[in-house]
Design a protein around this motif. Sequence first.
Motif, short mmCIF file in Angstrom:
data_model
loop_
_atom_site.label_atom_id
_atom_site.label_comp_id
_atom_site.label_asym_id
_atom_site.label_seq_id
_atom_site.Cartn_x
_atom_site.Cartn_y
_atom_site.Cartn_z
N ARG A 127 -4.96 2.64 -7.18
CA ARG A 127 -4.18 3.91 -7.13
C ARG A 127 -4.39 4.47 -8.81
NH1 ARG A 127 1.50 1.73 -7.00
NH2 ARG A 127 0.76 1.26 -4.77
N ASN A 128 -4.84 6.17 -8.37
CA ASN A 128 -5.19 6.76 -9.56
C ASN A 128 -6.30 6.15 -10.53
OD1 ASN A 128 -3.54 8.69 -8.64
ND2 ASN A 128 -1.77 7.67 -9.55
N TRP A 156 -5.40 -3.24 -4.31
CA TRP A 156 -5.14 -1.85 -4.13
C TRP A 156 -5.42 -0.96 -5.47
CZ3 TRP A 156 -5.03 -0.65 0.52
CH2 TRP A 156 -4.21 -1.30 1.31
N GLN A 169 0.70 -1.25 0.06
CA GLN A 169 0.02 0.04 0.09
C GLN A 169 0.69 1.21 -0.01
OE1 GLN A 169 -2.27 0.69 3.76
NE2 GLN A 169 -3.67 2.14 2.63
N GLN A 170 0.42 2.22 -0.77
CA GLN A 170 1.16 3.67 -1.07
C GLN A 170 0.03 4.48 -0.42
OE1 GLN A 170 3.13 4.36 -4.73
NE2 GLN A 170 4.13 2.33 -4.41
N PRO A 171 0.66 5.71 0.04
CA PRO A 171 -0.33 6.79 0.34
C PRO A 171 -1.25 7.10 -0.70
CG PRO A 171 1.88 7.25 1.11
CD PRO A 171 1.98 6.13 0.14
N GLY A 172 -2.54 7.21 -0.36
CA GLY A 172 -3.52 7.38 -1.33
C GLY A 172 -4.19 6.41 -1.92
N ASP A 173 -3.82 5.01 -1.78
CA ASP A 173 -4.24 3.83 -2.35
C ASP A 173 -5.45 3.53 -1.67
OD1 ASP A 173 -2.11 3.50 -4.04
OD2 ASP A 173 -1.29 1.55 -2.98
N LEU A 174 -6.48 2.90 -2.46
CA LEU A 174 -7.76 2.69 -2.02
C LEU A 174 -8.06 1.08 -1.86
CD1 LEU A 174 -10.13 5.17 -3.86
CD2 LEU A 174 -9.20 5.53 -1.66
#
Length: 86
Positions: A73-74, A71, A44-49
Amino acid sequence: MSGVNDWLSTEAFDVEETETYHKDAAGVPFGRMHAEWLQFKAKQQPGDLLCSFSTPRDYWQHCAGRAGYAWVRNGEIVEEFVTLMN
């Protein structure tokens, strides 16, 4: 045929609530798949849902069904964790 992103839930899930929901009898998130869950969670990276996914019914009927978490992302799936398959 629909695309993989069409299989995603429309809402994001909370990681801690998801772990609580999937605890086994010993209180271990995802039980026998705990090590794989930790590997998935570490990506997981910051901003991942965290979103759930499930293939359409016809996939399950033809023994090709998959469900789990991803995950996102964008707007794109970057990693998946399969919890159920047939």
